[in-house]
Each structure stands twice: as C-alpha cells, then as structure tokens.
Design an enzyme around this catalytic site. Structure first.
Site, PDB file in Angstrom:
ATOM      1  N   CYS A 176      59.941  57.348  75.125  1.00 30.84           N
ATOM      2  CA  CYS A 176      59.133  56.504  76.025  1.00 30.84           C
ATOM      3  C   CYS A 176      59.998  55.697  76.985  1.00 30.84           C
ATOM      4  CB  CYS A 176      58.240  55.576  75.212  1.00 30.84           C
ATOM      5  SG  CYS A 176      57.236  56.467  74.028  1.00 30.84           S
TER       6      CYS A 176
ATOM      7  N   HIS B  16      55.817  49.434  79.076  1.00 32.91           N
ATOM      8  CA  HIS B  16      55.363  50.678  78.468  1.00 32.91           C
ATOM      9  C   HIS B  16      54.004  50.403  77.813  1.00 32.91           C
ATOM     10  CE1 HIS B  16      55.143  54.308  76.284  1.00 32.91           C
ATOM     11  NE2 HIS B  16      55.567  53.854  75.127  1.00 32.91           N
TER      12      HIS B  16
ATOM     13  N   ASN C   8      49.001  55.873  75.275  1.00 33.08           N
ATOM     14  CA  ASN C   8      50.451  55.960  75.420  1.00 33.08           C
ATOM     15  C   ASN C   8      50.821  57.347  75.955  1.00 33.08           C
ATOM     16  OD1 ASN C   8      53.199  56.168  75.086  1.00 33.08           O
ATOM     17  ND2 ASN C   8      53.213  55.689  72.895  1.00 33.08           N
TER      18      ASN C   8
HETATM   19  O1  UT7 Z   1      55.639  54.919  72.289  1.00 37.69           O
HETATM   20  C1  UT7 Z   1      56.016  55.013  70.954  1.00 37.69           C
HETATM   21  C2  UT7 Z   1      55.953  53.758  70.361  1.00 37.69           C
HETATM   22  N1  UT7 Z   1      54.902  53.705  69.378  1.00 37.69           N
HETATM   23  C3  UT7 Z   1      54.427  52.508  69.090  1.00 37.69           C
HETATM   24  O2  UT7 Z   1      54.815  51.538  69.710  1.00 37.69           O
HETATM   25  C4  UT7 Z   1      53.435  52.391  67.955  1.00 37.69           C
HETATM   26  C5  UT7 Z   1      53.320  50.984  67.518  1.00 37.69           C
HETATM   27  N2  UT7 Z   1      52.386  50.852  66.409  1.00 37.69           N
HETATM   28  C6  UT7 Z   1      51.085  50.599  66.601  1.00 37.69           C
HETATM   29  O3  UT7 Z   1      50.606  50.531  67.718  1.00 37.69           O
HETATM   30  C7  UT7 Z   1      50.251  50.312  65.377  1.00 37.69           C
HETATM   31  O4  UT7 Z   1      51.098  50.186  64.258  1.00 37.69           O
HETATM   32  C8  UT7 Z   1      49.142  51.365  65.059  1.00 37.69           C
HETATM   33  C9  UT7 Z   1      48.058  51.308  66.108  1.00 37.69           C
HETATM   34  C10 UT7 Z   1      49.748  52.753  65.014  1.00 37.69           C
HETATM   35  C11 UT7 Z   1      48.510  51.041  63.709  1.00 37.69           C
HETATM   36  O5  UT7 Z   1      47.960  49.734  63.737  1.00 37.69           O
HETATM   37  P1  UT7 Z   1      48.315  48.648  62.618  1.00 37.69           P
HETATM   38  O6  UT7 Z   1      47.515  47.466  62.904  1.00 37.69           O
HETATM   39  O7  UT7 Z   1      49.816  48.499  62.593  1.00 37.69           O
HETATM   40  O8  UT7 Z   1      47.799  49.339  61.315  1.00 37.69           O
HETATM   41  P2  UT7 Z   1      48.620  49.639  59.980  1.00 37.69           P
HETATM   42  O9  UT7 Z   1      49.525  50.810  60.181  1.00 37.69           O
HETATM   43  O10 UT7 Z   1      49.217  48.361  59.477  1.00 37.69           O
HETATM   44  O11 UT7 Z   1      47.448  50.076  59.015  1.00 37.69           O
HETATM   45  C12 UT7 Z   1      46.437  49.131  58.574  1.00 37.69           C
HETATM   46  C13 UT7 Z   1      45.303  49.928  57.959  1.00 37.69           C
HETATM   47  C14 UT7 Z   1      45.789  50.991  56.970  1.00 37.69           C
HETATM   48  O12 UT7 Z   1      44.857  51.069  55.925  1.00 37.69           O
HETATM   49  P3  UT7 Z   1      45.163  50.356  54.523  1.00 37.69           P
HETATM   50  O13 UT7 Z   1      46.446  50.964  54.039  1.00 37.69           O
HETATM   51  O14 UT7 Z   1      45.297  48.899  54.830  1.00 37.69           O
HETATM   52  O15 UT7 Z   1      43.956  50.711  53.708  1.00 37.69           O
HETATM   53  C15 UT7 Z   1      45.739  52.255  57.780  1.00 37.69           C
HETATM   54  O16 UT7 Z   1      45.560  53.402  56.967  1.00 37.69           O
HETATM   55  O17 UT7 Z   1      44.598  50.632  58.994  1.00 37.69           O
HETATM   56  C16 UT7 Z   1      44.515  52.012  58.632  1.00 37.69           C
HETATM   57  N3  UT7 Z   1      44.491  52.806  59.853  1.00 37.69           N
HETATM   58  C17 UT7 Z   1      43.345  53.130  60.477  1.00 37.69           C
HETATM   59  N4  UT7 Z   1      42.048  52.844  60.205  1.00 37.69           N
HETATM   60  C18 UT7 Z   1      41.120  53.320  61.043  1.00 37.69           C
HETATM   61  C19 UT7 Z   1      45.529  53.328  60.537  1.00 37.69           C
HETATM   62  N5  UT7 Z   1      45.083  53.996  61.612  1.00 37.69           N
HETATM   63  C20 UT7 Z   1      43.721  53.905  61.585  1.00 37.69           C
HETATM   64  C21 UT7 Z   1      42.701  54.373  62.424  1.00 37.69           C
HETATM   65  N6  UT7 Z   1      41.414  54.060  62.127  1.00 37.69           N
HETATM   66  N7  UT7 Z   1      42.956  55.119  63.519  1.00 37.69           N
END
Ligand code: UT7
Length: 330
Positions: free
Chosen positions: A116, A257, A287
């Site tokens: 990115c 970004h 993204n």
């Molecule tokens: O350009 C490359 C750079 N990439 C990035 O910068 C990515 C940066 N990361 C993010 O934007 C975020 O971490 C995500 C959007 C990918 C995830 O959001 P988050 O608030 O960090 O969620 P998390 O990974 O802490 O997960 C929290 C919960 C989990 O469930 P449990 O374990 O608490 O039961 C995940 O399984 O949310 C769940 N989860 C979802 N639920 C519904 C993860 N993705 C989803 C989803 N829909 N799409």
C-alpha cells in the site's frame, strides 16, 4: 532536497471498475453485516473489476486522464513506474504494457512493489530520476485488482478491499519551492507475516489468456496491522507537521492511505490535526492498496479541495511492513 530542479505535479487521473459491491452483499454469504462493516471501518461499498477489467486496463484509463490533465503527449514521457501488488503477470510488468498502450517511445518502464506504500515509493524514485537529470516527465501509477487475490470467505479481510487505479505526471521545473518537497520511506520486514499474498498469479480471464489460477489468497492479521497503522500514521503526520514548519508552509490537506476510518481518526486524535482537512473516500472504494492515495489525490484536486500553491501531505502504510510520506506543494 539539495537539487535546484523542482519536481512538480502536472496532472492526475483515476479509473474505477463499473461494478459497485455494497456491504450487504457480504452478508448474503458471511456472518457479517452492513452495520458491522460501516461502524468498524467506515466502508459502505467498493468497486470490483469485471473479467475484462485488469490492473493494466485500469492503469491505462487513469494514465490517459492524467496525461490529458497534464496536457502532455505520451511520447514526451521519459519513464513509467507502476506500483502494484496485483500485476496481471509477473513479467512483463504492467508498466511495459502501459508503455505500449499509451504509444510511448522505448522508454524505461517497470513495476514497483511496496504494497500500500508502493505509490509513495514510486514518487520518490521518480523524483530522483528527475532531479539527477535522467528524466523530465515521469508517469507514476498505482493500479490494483485486489478482488483477484482476496478470499471472499474470510470476513476478517475481504470486506476491506477494492479495485481501482490512479496516476500522476511529474515533471522537471525551475520554479522554486513547489512540487515534491520531501519524501520519507521506511520498511520493517520483521512484520512481513502480518499481511501477505503467498503466491500471486492473476485469476485474470480477459484478453491475456492462459494465466493459471492461484489457490492462495491474501492473509492479514487485522488487529496487529491496525495497531501498526495507527502508530506509524501518527508518527508520519507529526513529522510532516514539523517538516512543513521548517519549509515555511502549512499542511492544507492530508491524503492518507484509505483503509479504515478508525485508523485515520486515531491518528488525528494523537496529532491534533483537524478532521476537515483530511481527504477520505474509503466509504466508496475501501482499500485499493497502491491505488488508494493517487485516487484520493485525483478526487481532491478535481473536487477543488486543493489549489495551486497548497501543500498536501500523502501518507501510506501497508504490507512489508512498509510506510512513508510525501510532502507536495501544488
Ligand atoms: O492496507 C493494508 C493495511 N491493512 C490494514 O490497515 C488493516 C487494519 N485492520 C483493520 O482495519 C481492522 O483490524 C479490521 C477491520 C480488519 C477488523 O476490525 P477490528 O475492529 O480490529 O476487529 P477484530 O479483528 O478485533 O475482531 C473483533 C471481532 C472478532 O470476533 P470475536 O473474536 O471478538 O468473537 C472478529 O471475528 O469481530 C469479528 N469480525 C467480524 N465480525 C463481523 C472480524 N471481521 C468481521 C466482519 N463482520 N467482517
């Protein structure tokens, strides 16, 4: 920078696939919802390439618009750099196809991979070609079809990404205190495992036939990358604010970004930079990796959010891990 040659932004362009994919479509097959995606990322929809749309065709479209805006015929280009992590083929490069499609002379053209941050790395390389006298006019492109390498069954990653391309023309100028003022680039391979595409072979089914399909997809540790992104983005912004002060200018617009609204908000909170001076279009495109900054820059200029003389700061972070910034006076 020491050189007396300025490297000015002469024109911008962008191109997006026609198909819009809204959050609701994921909810049909995955345990997710429009509400979750919107509140956790700010994304409402993204563009998805049709089989005949590729990171080459999108790059050609964006480049033609940038050349038109720059009022520069393609035969006056001296170099093409295409930042991409989703080239159609490993070789020839997307940039080689661009060189032919635009009708350029036999100039150097190559792809650059820094995830990115690739577009910012490419600006830095282009700037050095121009400042050392090897080129006068450079086309810098970011073009991606992430939809071909994401796993649509992985809700942790698939909801974030989209397809698109952005392009700029950079040219040599004798005008002082304009153009690319400073660039800062970084990488830390110790974080390589946090986001990767194990084997990239395009699933392209369009005009270039015979490309095998890869069973491997992009994988990402979202939570760790989130932490890294906020930390590095705030650090880059604080440095950019200091740089602008040293240069006797002011950051009129931040073009970060585009991944997640919460990353941007957290970095703004840490630096105290005002939210109304940040370009955000991730709600519409998600993204698009190396394409995200040039698409946002093109939209900012076309929407009149920046004017000649304004200093804009580009900030990016991503796989590698890589991160960087560019300070640009229009
Ligand atoms: O350009 C490359 C750079 N990439 C990035 O910068 C990515 C940066 N990361 C993010 O934007 C975020 O971490 C995500 C959007 C990918 C995830 O959001 P988050 O608030 O960090 O969620 P998390 O990974 O802490 O997960 C929290 C919960 C989990 O469930 P449990 O374990 O608490 O039961 C995940 O399984 O949310 C769940 N989860 C979802 N639920 C519904 C993860 N993705 C989803 C989803 N829909 N799409």
């Amino acid at each position: 920078m020491n050189s007396t040659t300025s490297v000015v932004l002469r024109g911008t362009g962008s191109a997006l696939p026609v198909r819009v994919m809204r959050n609701d479509e994921f909810a049909a097959t995955l345990e997710t919802s429009d509400e979750w995606i919107r509140t956790r990322t700010g994304i409402r929809e993204r563009r998805i390439a049709a089989p005949e749309e590729t990171s080459i065709s999108l790059a050609i479209d964006a480049s033609q618009k940038a050349l038109e805006a720059a009022r520069l015929p393609a035969h006056e280009l001296d170099l093409i750099i295409c930042a991409t992590v989703t080239p159609v083929l490993m070789t020839p490069s997307n940039a080689n196809y661009l060189q032919a499609a635009l009708g350029c002379r036999p100039i150097p053209s190559f792809d650059l991979t820094a995830a990115c941050t690739g577009f910012l790395y490419s600006i830095s390389v282009a700037t050095q070609f121009i400042q050392n006298g090897a080129a006068r006019n450079v086309l810098v492109v970011g073009s991606e079809t992430l939809s071909r390498v994401i796993d649509f069954t992985d809700r942790n990653s698939c909801i974030l990404f989209g397809d698109g391309a952005g392009a700029i023309v950079l040219s040599a100028s004798t005008e002082p205190n304009v153009g690319v003022r400073r660039t800062h680039l970084y990488s830390d391979g110790k974080g390589a495992h946090l986001i990767h595409v194990p084997a990239l072979v395009s699933k392209h089914t369009g005009p270039i036939q015979g490309v095998p399909t890869s069973p491997e997809f992009l994988r990402m540790n979202g939570r760790e990358v989130f932490r890294f992104a906020v930390h590095r983005m705030a650090e880059l912004m604080a440095k950019a604010i200091r740089d602008c002060r040293e240069l006797g200018t002011e950051m009129k617009l931040l073009i970060p970004h585009q991944v997640n609204r919460r990353i941007i908000d957290a970095a703004l909170e840490q630096t105290g930079f005002p939210a109304d001076r940040v370009m955000v279009n991730l709600d519409r495109y998600g993204n698009t990796s190396a394409a995200s900054v040039p698409i946002a820059l093109d939209e900012a200029i076309r929407e009149g959010r920046t004017h000649p003389g304004d200093t804009v700061v580009l900030v990016a972070f991503g796989g590698g891990l890589t991160w960087g910034s560019v300070i640009l006076t229009l």
